[in-house]
Design a protein around this motif. Structure first.
Motif, mmCIF file in Angstrom:
data_model
loop_
_atom_site.group_PDB
_atom_site.id
_atom_site.type_symbol
_atom_site.label_atom_id
_atom_site.label_comp_id
_atom_site.label_asym_id
_atom_site.label_seq_id
_atom_site.Cartn_x
_atom_site.Cartn_y
_atom_site.Cartn_z
ATOM 1 N N UNK A 52 -16.972 -21.467 -62.114
ATOM 2 C CA UNK A 52 -17.025 -22.707 -62.931
ATOM 3 C C UNK A 52 -18.405 -23.531 -62.358
ATOM 4 N N UNK A 53 -18.688 -23.495 -61.151
ATOM 5 C CA UNK A 53 -19.943 -24.182 -60.390
ATOM 6 C C UNK A 53 -21.203 -23.502 -61.333
ATOM 7 N N UNK A 54 -21.064 -21.948 -61.180
ATOM 8 C CA UNK A 54 -22.135 -21.271 -61.549
ATOM 9 C C UNK A 54 -22.487 -21.478 -63.124
ATOM 10 N N UNK A 55 -21.110 -21.301 -63.869
ATOM 11 C CA UNK A 55 -21.191 -21.572 -65.310
ATOM 12 C C UNK A 55 -21.838 -22.791 -65.771
ATOM 13 N N UNK A 56 -21.630 -24.119 -64.819
ATOM 14 C CA UNK A 56 -22.043 -25.100 -65.055
ATOM 15 C C UNK A 56 -23.538 -25.197 -64.770
ATOM 16 N N UNK B 21 0.347 -11.286 -42.172
ATOM 17 C CA UNK B 21 0.136 -11.099 -43.634
ATOM 18 C C UNK B 21 0.474 -10.055 -44.309
ATOM 19 N N UNK B 22 0.304 -8.940 -43.610
ATOM 20 C CA UNK B 22 0.414 -7.487 -44.441
ATOM 21 C C UNK B 22 2.054 -7.265 -44.305
ATOM 22 N N UNK B 23 2.542 -7.942 -43.393
ATOM 23 C CA UNK B 23 4.217 -7.600 -43.336
ATOM 24 C C UNK B 23 4.993 -8.481 -44.502
ATOM 25 N N UNK B 24 4.327 -9.541 -44.755
ATOM 26 C CA UNK B 24 5.111 -10.739 -45.634
ATOM 27 C C UNK B 24 4.359 -10.876 -46.803
ATOM 28 N N UNK B 25 4.984 -10.518 -48.058
ATOM 29 C CA UNK B 25 4.395 -10.567 -49.448
ATOM 30 C C UNK B 25 3.853 -11.894 -49.613
ATOM 31 N N UNK B 26 4.945 -12.922 -49.298
ATOM 32 C CA UNK B 26 4.764 -14.483 -49.750
ATOM 33 C C UNK B 26 3.182 -14.736 -49.148
ATOM 34 N N UNK B 27 2.991 -14.353 -47.831
ATOM 35 C CA UNK B 27 1.740 -14.827 -47.154
ATOM 36 C C UNK B 27 0.486 -14.120 -47.904
ATOM 37 N N UNK B 28 0.701 -12.933 -48.211
ATOM 38 C CA UNK B 28 -0.407 -12.206 -48.552
ATOM 39 C C UNK B 28 -0.717 -12.776 -50.199
ATOM 40 N N UNK B 29 0.181 -13.073 -51.053
ATOM 41 C CA UNK B 29 0.221 -13.711 -52.226
ATOM 42 C C UNK B 29 -0.431 -15.230 -51.903
ATOM 43 N N UNK B 30 -0.101 -15.938 -51.038
ATOM 44 C CA UNK B 30 -0.839 -17.222 -50.849
ATOM 45 C C UNK B 30 -2.309 -16.939 -50.564
ATOM 46 N N UNK B 31 -2.479 -16.075 -49.685
ATOM 47 C CA UNK B 31 -4.224 -15.637 -49.384
ATOM 48 C C UNK B 31 -4.823 -15.421 -50.549
ATOM 49 N N UNK B 32 -4.165 -14.487 -51.403
ATOM 50 C CA UNK B 32 -5.054 -14.015 -52.671
ATOM 51 C C UNK B 32 -5.162 -15.264 -53.476
ATOM 52 N N UNK B 33 -4.160 -15.922 -53.704
ATOM 53 C CA UNK B 33 -4.134 -17.265 -54.743
ATOM 54 C C UNK B 33 -5.445 -18.082 -54.071
ATOM 55 N N UNK B 34 -5.410 -18.208 -52.896
ATOM 56 C CA UNK B 34 -6.523 -19.188 -52.247
ATOM 57 C C UNK B 34 -7.862 -18.602 -52.591
ATOM 58 N N UNK B 35 -8.040 -17.151 -52.289
ATOM 59 C CA UNK B 35 -9.293 -16.623 -52.696
ATOM 60 C C UNK B 35 -9.417 -16.700 -54.106
ATOM 61 N N UNK B 36 -8.610 -16.552 -55.139
ATOM 62 C CA UNK B 36 -8.582 -16.760 -56.687
ATOM 63 C C UNK B 36 -9.189 -18.075 -56.941
ATOM 64 N N UNK C 104 -12.807 -18.356 -55.867
ATOM 65 C CA UNK C 104 -13.831 -17.645 -56.857
ATOM 66 C C UNK C 104 -13.868 -18.517 -58.154
ATOM 67 N N UNK C 105 -12.733 -18.903 -58.594
ATOM 68 C CA UNK C 105 -12.629 -19.532 -59.791
ATOM 69 C C UNK C 105 -13.456 -21.066 -59.689
ATOM 70 N N UNK C 106 -13.579 -21.613 -58.847
ATOM 71 C CA UNK C 106 -14.236 -22.722 -58.438
ATOM 72 C C UNK C 106 -15.807 -22.405 -58.550
#
Length: 174
Positions: A43-47, A20-35, A38-40
């Protein structure tokens, strides 16, 4: 001359980089998953916070609407007694007076149960501007200055807060 075959200190202790550290696409996918996680969670905490606020607002509205319910229930026997007195127009004066005293006891009891307490200062008690309202200052040679001479109207407290101050006359300074 000696040859040093050992690795530098920072290279020897460092772990191997992951894919994941060597491949930026994998790193981006991991970060998007975490995002997304966290967004979910956000939204649940806000609701949940909005639901808590809405329930609290409803509870406050109900408390305001029904705040006098216990007091009203305590007043119903007093109302019944008064209606009973009106329903007997041929009662003797003694019977009516006895009924009035009984109704007053019911009323006093109902007020006390709802934490409404009389302010009835005795003659000679110190004037308290927080609980008494001086209507006049009168000469009273046998009493100290700023003491209650007479009570013209009783006052009332509700939960240690003045509902109506006692109307009193106060002894003048000598």
């Amino acid at each position: 001359m000696t040859t040093d075959t050992s690795l530098p200190e920072d290279a020897a202790g460092a772990p191997e980089p992951t894919a994941a550290e060597l491949n930026p696409e994998i790193k981006i996918a991991e970060l998007e998953g975490r995002l997304a996680e966290m967004s979910d969670a956000y939204l649940r905490a806000k609701a949940e916070a909005e639901n808590v606020r809405r329930r609290a607002d409803e509870d406050i509205a109900k408390a305001r609407k029904f705040a006098v319910e216990a007091f009203a229930e305590a007043m119903l026997p007093v109302m019944d007694s008064l209606e009973g007195a009106i329903a007997t127009p041929n009662a003797s004066v003694e019977t009516v007076l006895e009924g009035v005293h009984a109704t007053r006891r019911q009323l006093s009891s109902a007020l006390e149960r709802n934490r409404v307490v009389e302010i009835n200062p005795g003659q000679g008690s110190k004037f308290d501007p927080h609980q008494h309202q001086a209507i006049s200052v009168v000469p009273a040679p046998t009493q100290d200055a700023n003491t209650v001479v007479t009570v013209l109207q009783k006052g009332f407290l509700i939960a240690d807060r003045v509902l109506r101050p006692a109307l009193v006359t106060v002894a003048a300074p000598k």
